[in-house]
Design a protein around this motif. Structure first.
Motif, PDB file in Angstrom:
ATOM      1  N   GLN A 246       0.819  -1.212   0.000  1.00  0.00           N
ATOM      2  CA  GLN A 246       0.000   0.000   0.000  1.00  0.00           C
ATOM      3  C   GLN A 246       0.854   1.263   0.000  1.00  0.00           C
ATOM      4  OE1 GLN A 246      -3.135   0.741  -0.466  1.00  0.00           O
ATOM      5  NE2 GLN A 246      -3.688  -1.410  -0.762  1.00  0.00           N
ATOM      6  N   GLN A 247       2.011   1.227   0.646  1.00  0.00           N
ATOM      7  CA  GLN A 247       2.870   2.413   0.619  1.00  0.00           C
ATOM      8  C   GLN A 247       3.398   2.699  -0.781  1.00  0.00           C
ATOM      9  OE1 GLN A 247       3.407  -0.260   2.576  1.00  0.00           O
ATOM     10  NE2 GLN A 247       5.591  -0.833   2.684  1.00  0.00           N
ATOM     11  N   ASP A 248       3.516   1.654  -1.592  1.00  0.00           N
ATOM     12  CA  ASP A 248       3.919   1.849  -2.986  1.00  0.00           C
ATOM     13  C   ASP A 248       2.811   2.543  -3.771  1.00  0.00           C
ATOM     14  OD1 ASP A 248       6.391   0.509  -2.593  1.00  0.00           O
ATOM     15  OD2 ASP A 248       5.357  -1.416  -2.773  1.00  0.00           O
ATOM     16  N   VAL A 249       1.572   2.171  -3.490  1.00  0.00           N
ATOM     17  CA  VAL A 249       0.436   2.842  -4.136  1.00  0.00           C
ATOM     18  C   VAL A 249       0.465   4.322  -3.810  1.00  0.00           C
ATOM     19  CG1 VAL A 249      -2.080   2.983  -4.296  1.00  0.00           C
ATOM     20  CG2 VAL A 249      -0.974   0.749  -4.048  1.00  0.00           C
ATOM     21  N   ARG A 250       0.658   4.640  -2.526  1.00  0.00           N
ATOM     22  CA  ARG A 250       0.700   6.051  -2.110  1.00  0.00           C
ATOM     23  C   ARG A 250       1.860   6.782  -2.775  1.00  0.00           C
ATOM     24  NH1 ARG A 250      -0.880   3.504   2.821  1.00  0.00           N
ATOM     25  NH2 ARG A 250       1.279   3.387   3.567  1.00  0.00           N
ATOM     26  N   ALA A 251       2.983   6.098  -2.940  1.00  0.00           N
ATOM     27  CA  ALA A 251       4.148   6.734  -3.564  1.00  0.00           C
ATOM     28  C   ALA A 251       3.891   7.026  -5.040  1.00  0.00           C
ATOM     29  CB  ALA A 251       5.375   5.839  -3.404  1.00  0.00           C
ATOM     30  N   VAL A 252       3.249   6.104  -5.738  1.00  0.00           N
ATOM     31  CA  VAL A 252       2.923   6.313  -7.154  1.00  0.00           C
ATOM     32  C   VAL A 252       1.949   7.475  -7.304  1.00  0.00           C
ATOM     33  CG1 VAL A 252       1.826   5.301  -9.189  1.00  0.00           C
ATOM     34  CG2 VAL A 252       3.395   3.928  -7.803  1.00  0.00           C
ATOM     35  N   VAL A 253       0.916   7.498  -6.460  1.00  0.00           N
ATOM     36  CA  VAL A 253      -0.072   8.577  -6.517  1.00  0.00           C
ATOM     37  C   VAL A 253       0.604   9.920  -6.246  1.00  0.00           C
ATOM     38  CG1 VAL A 253      -2.112   9.548  -5.380  1.00  0.00           C
ATOM     39  CG2 VAL A 253      -2.021   7.097  -5.936  1.00  0.00           C
ATOM     40  N   ALA A 254       1.502   9.964  -5.272  1.00  0.00           N
ATOM     41  CA  ALA A 254       2.199  11.208  -4.947  1.00  0.00           C
ATOM     42  C   ALA A 254       3.079  11.659  -6.102  1.00  0.00           C
ATOM     43  CB  ALA A 254       3.036  11.019  -3.682  1.00  0.00           C
ATOM     44  N   ALA A 255       3.756  10.705  -6.756  1.00  0.00           N
ATOM     45  CA  ALA A 255       4.605  11.061  -7.895  1.00  0.00           C
ATOM     46  C   ALA A 255       3.776  11.596  -9.053  1.00  0.00           C
ATOM     47  CB  ALA A 255       5.419   9.844  -8.330  1.00  0.00           C
ATOM     48  N   LEU A 256       2.605  11.007  -9.269  1.00  0.00           N
ATOM     49  CA  LEU A 256       1.729  11.467 -10.355  1.00  0.00           C
ATOM     50  C   LEU A 256       1.117  12.831 -10.063  1.00  0.00           C
ATOM     51  CD1 LEU A 256      -0.197   8.204 -11.341  1.00  0.00           C
ATOM     52  CD2 LEU A 256       1.336   9.528 -12.803  1.00  0.00           C
ATOM     53  N   ALA A 257       0.993  13.160  -8.786  1.00  0.00           N
ATOM     54  CA  ALA A 257       0.387  14.442  -8.418  1.00  0.00           C
ATOM     55  C   ALA A 257       1.293  15.623  -8.747  1.00  0.00           C
ATOM     56  CB  ALA A 257       0.041  14.452  -6.928  1.00  0.00           C
ATOM     57  N   ARG A 258       2.574  15.327  -8.941  1.00  0.00           N
ATOM     58  CA  ARG A 258       3.521  16.410  -9.254  1.00  0.00           C
ATOM     59  C   ARG A 258       3.516  16.677 -10.750  1.00  0.00           C
ATOM     60  NH1 ARG A 258       6.401  13.457  -5.203  1.00  0.00           N
ATOM     61  NH2 ARG A 258       7.513  12.220  -6.776  1.00  0.00           N
ATOM     62  N   GLY A 259       3.294  17.931 -11.103  1.00  0.00           N
ATOM     63  CA  GLY A 259       3.310  18.315 -12.510  1.00  0.00           C
ATOM     64  C   GLY A 259       1.973  18.079 -13.193  1.00  0.00           C
ATOM     65  N   ARG A 260       1.943  18.378 -14.460  1.00  0.00           N
ATOM     66  CA  ARG A 260       0.722  18.322 -15.267  1.00  0.00           C
ATOM     67  C   ARG A 260       0.718  17.026 -16.076  1.00  0.00           C
ATOM     68  NH1 ARG A 260      -2.748  22.358 -17.379  1.00  0.00           N
ATOM     69  NH2 ARG A 260      -3.670  21.856 -19.400  1.00  0.00           N
ATOM     70  N   VAL A 261      -0.450  16.410 -16.176  1.00  0.00           N
ATOM     71  CA  VAL A 261      -0.639  15.231 -17.022  1.00  0.00           C
ATOM     72  C   VAL A 261      -1.739  15.568 -18.024  1.00  0.00           C
ATOM     73  CG1 VAL A 261      -1.245  12.790 -17.118  1.00  0.00           C
ATOM     74  CG2 VAL A 261       0.041  13.675 -15.160  1.00  0.00           C
ATOM     75  N   THR A 262      -1.398  15.539 -19.289  1.00  0.00           N
ATOM     76  CA  THR A 262      -2.356  15.883 -20.338  1.00  0.00           C
ATOM     77  C   THR A 262      -2.648  14.657 -21.189  1.00  0.00           C
ATOM     78  OG1 THR A 262      -1.551  18.158 -20.424  1.00  0.00           O
ATOM     79  CG2 THR A 262      -2.827  17.376 -22.315  1.00  0.00           C
ATOM     80  N   ALA A 263      -3.919  14.389 -21.400  1.00  0.00           N
ATOM     81  CA  ALA A 263      -4.334  13.231 -22.187  1.00  0.00           C
ATOM     82  C   ALA A 263      -5.092  13.696 -23.428  1.00  0.00           C
ATOM     83  CB  ALA A 263      -5.228  12.306 -21.365  1.00  0.00           C
ATOM     84  N   PRO A 264      -4.669  13.290 -24.625  1.00  0.00           N
ATOM     85  CA  PRO A 264      -5.461  13.573 -25.819  1.00  0.00           C
ATOM     86  C   PRO A 264      -6.672  12.648 -25.882  1.00  0.00           C
ATOM     87  CG  PRO A 264      -3.473  12.360 -26.404  1.00  0.00           C
ATOM     88  CD  PRO A 264      -3.391  12.618 -24.935  1.00  0.00           C
ATOM     89  N   LEU A 265      -7.778  13.179 -26.344  1.00  0.00           N
ATOM     90  CA  LEU A 265      -9.010  12.407 -26.489  1.00  0.00           C
ATOM     91  C   LEU A 265      -9.339  12.314 -27.969  1.00  0.00           C
ATOM     92  CD1 LEU A 265     -11.165  14.047 -23.653  1.00  0.00           C
ATOM     93  CD2 LEU A 265      -9.555  12.138 -23.478  1.00  0.00           C
ATOM     94  N   TYR A 266      -9.419  11.094 -28.490  1.00  0.00           N
ATOM     95  CA  TYR A 266      -9.668  10.868 -29.909  1.00  0.00           C
ATOM     96  C   TYR A 266     -11.106  10.411 -30.114  1.00  0.00           C
ATOM     97  CZ  TYR A 266      -4.549  10.858 -30.102  1.00  0.00           C
ATOM     98  OH  TYR A 266      -3.225  11.195 -29.993  1.00  0.00           O
ATOM     99  N   ALA A 267     -11.784  11.047 -31.055  1.00  0.00           N
ATOM    100  CA  ALA A 267     -13.167  10.695 -31.360  1.00  0.00           C
ATOM    101  C   ALA A 267     -13.266  10.192 -32.796  1.00  0.00           C
ATOM    102  CB  ALA A 267     -14.080  11.905 -31.160  1.00  0.00           C
ATOM    103  N   PRO A 268     -14.159   9.249 -33.072  1.00  0.00           N
ATOM    104  CA  PRO A 268     -14.338   8.748 -34.441  1.00  0.00           C
ATOM    105  C   PRO A 268     -14.710   9.874 -35.404  1.00  0.00           C
ATOM    106  CG  PRO A 268     -15.502   7.365 -32.851  1.00  0.00           C
ATOM    107  CD  PRO A 268     -15.056   8.576 -32.109  1.00  0.00           C
ATOM    108  N   GLY A 269     -14.067   9.899 -36.558  1.00  0.00           N
ATOM    109  CA  GLY A 269     -14.375  10.882 -37.579  1.00  0.00           C
ATOM    110  C   GLY A 269     -13.744  12.239 -37.363  1.00  0.00           C
ATOM    111  N   ARG A 270     -12.961  12.383 -36.305  1.00  0.00           N
ATOM    112  CA  ARG A 270     -12.311  13.666 -36.027  1.00  0.00           C
ATOM    113  C   ARG A 270     -10.803  13.490 -36.172  1.00  0.00           C
ATOM    114  NH1 ARG A 270     -13.120  18.555 -33.068  1.00  0.00           N
ATOM    115  NH2 ARG A 270     -11.181  19.273 -32.086  1.00  0.00           N
ATOM    116  N   ARG A 271     -10.184  14.359 -36.951  1.00  0.00           N
ATOM    117  CA  ARG A 271      -8.760  14.225 -37.230  1.00  0.00           C
ATOM    118  C   ARG A 271      -7.895  14.608 -36.040  1.00  0.00           C
ATOM    119  NH1 ARG A 271      -5.476  17.176 -42.219  1.00  0.00           N
ATOM    120  NH2 ARG A 271      -3.395  16.365 -41.673  1.00  0.00           N
ATOM    121  N   ASP A 272      -8.202  15.733 -35.418  1.00  0.00           N
ATOM    122  CA  ASP A 272      -7.370  16.241 -34.318  1.00  0.00           C
ATOM    123  C   ASP A 272      -8.029  15.929 -32.974  1.00  0.00           C
ATOM    124  OD1 ASP A 272      -5.501  17.394 -36.083  1.00  0.00           O
ATOM    125  OD2 ASP A 272      -6.844  19.112 -36.370  1.00  0.00           O
ATOM    126  N   PRO A 273      -7.235  15.539 -31.995  1.00  0.00           N
ATOM    127  CA  PRO A 273      -7.816  15.231 -30.681  1.00  0.00           C
ATOM    128  C   PRO A 273      -8.073  16.485 -29.867  1.00  0.00           C
ATOM    129  CG  PRO A 273      -5.458  14.924 -30.598  1.00  0.00           C
ATOM    130  CD  PRO A 273      -5.784  15.292 -32.025  1.00  0.00           C
TER     131      PRO A 273
END
Length: 280
Positions: free
Chosen positions: A76-103
């Motif tokens: 469980q401490q590893d889970v907390r460590a991963v979550v803490a590491a992910l909380a630092r900085g920005r995470v951007t996810a592109p979203l792709y839709a059918p029939g659309r060229r740019d996300p």
């Protein structure tokens, strides 16, 4: 844990493809399948519900995790460590839709990142008898795929439940077209499988339950075609009998598994007239 956190970042950065089921869910939540409507009101409760669904590891992500990280033992401490590491900085996810060229590009909220990690269930390890069975029955590629399913099973993994999976793996080749579908279906039932039942009797009991639900659902639809919903609601009839095709599909799946495992199944005959009991 920075290596696992980095892998999660990479997965999210590769983006999410908005399949038809996700878009249908979006439409049911906000009344539109247009992602721009969602992004315009990203702080709403409806948007939060959709993001919770959107940032759930899909089957291929779970398999990729299993192939790379599944043998590692995390606490469980590893889970907390991963979550803490992910909380630092920005995470951007592109979203792709059918029939659309740019996300579209979406900044993944911190709580969505944490939920993604929690749903990977990284602390799970199979009990020794299950681990031995998987090592005996399967090569690496298929073992990773099977473990990716088993990692998310609710069952406590008693000996009779392990034996049921062992029977499936002994009888059903992992190269079969419906293997993963049947494995996931059987796993979804395992927590109901008690030590006092045989696997065949358990499957037939589930099929009979589906059959009874099918009869009630069909009777409800017949009544619905002959009367108004308002009158039926005043009569106390609840529209909670499920979808006819869903019950049929589950019965067919039980039959397919039973035929593979035991060489046979049981068939039930519908009553001549089925009444819908409002108290059922």
């Amino acid at each position: 844990m920075t290596d696992l956190a980095g892998w999660v970042r990479e997965v999210l950065a590769r983006g999410i493809h908005l399949a038809a089921d996700l878009l249908a869910c979006l439409e049911s939540l906000i009344g539109s399948a247009d992602i721009e409507v969602l992004l315009a009101d990203i702080e709403s409760s409806e948007a939060a519900s959709f993001l919770d669904l959107l940032f759930s590891p899909d089957a291929e992500t779970r398999y990729a995790y299993e192939a790379r990280w599944g043998a590692r033992r995390f606490a469980q401490q590893d889970v907390r460590a991963v979550v803490a590491a992910l909380a630092r900085g920005r995470v951007t996810a592109p979203l792709y839709a059918p029939g659309r060229r740019d996300p579209w590009y979406l900044a993944v909220p911190a709580d969505a990142r944490e939920a993604f990690v929690q749903r990977l269930n990284i602390t799970w390890q199979p009990p020794p008898d299950l681990e031995r069975m998987l090592a005996t029955r399967l090569g690496d590629t298929h073992r990773h795929r099977v473990r990716a399913v088993l990692r998310h099973v609710r069952a406590p993994w008693h000996a009779h439940q392990v034996a049921f999976i062992d029977l499936l793996l002994a009888k059903l080749a992992p190269t079969t077209a419906d293997f993963e579908k049947d494995l996931a279906f059987l796993c979804s039932l395992l927590d109901e499988f008690g030590p006092g039942q045989t696997p065949f009797d358990f499957l037939m009991a589930k099929k009979h339950f589906y059959f009874q639900a099918l009869c009630k659902s069909m009777a409800f639809e017949r009544r619905l075609r002959t009367g108004s919903m308002e009158v039926m609601m005043l009569q106390g009839v609840r529209a909670a009998y499920g979808d006819v095709e869903r019950w049929r599909a589950w019965m067919r799946q039980v039959d397919r598994i039973s035929l593979v495992l035991f060489g046979g199944t049981r068939y039930f005959q519908a009553p001549l007239m089925v009444s819908v009991d409002p108290e059922a």
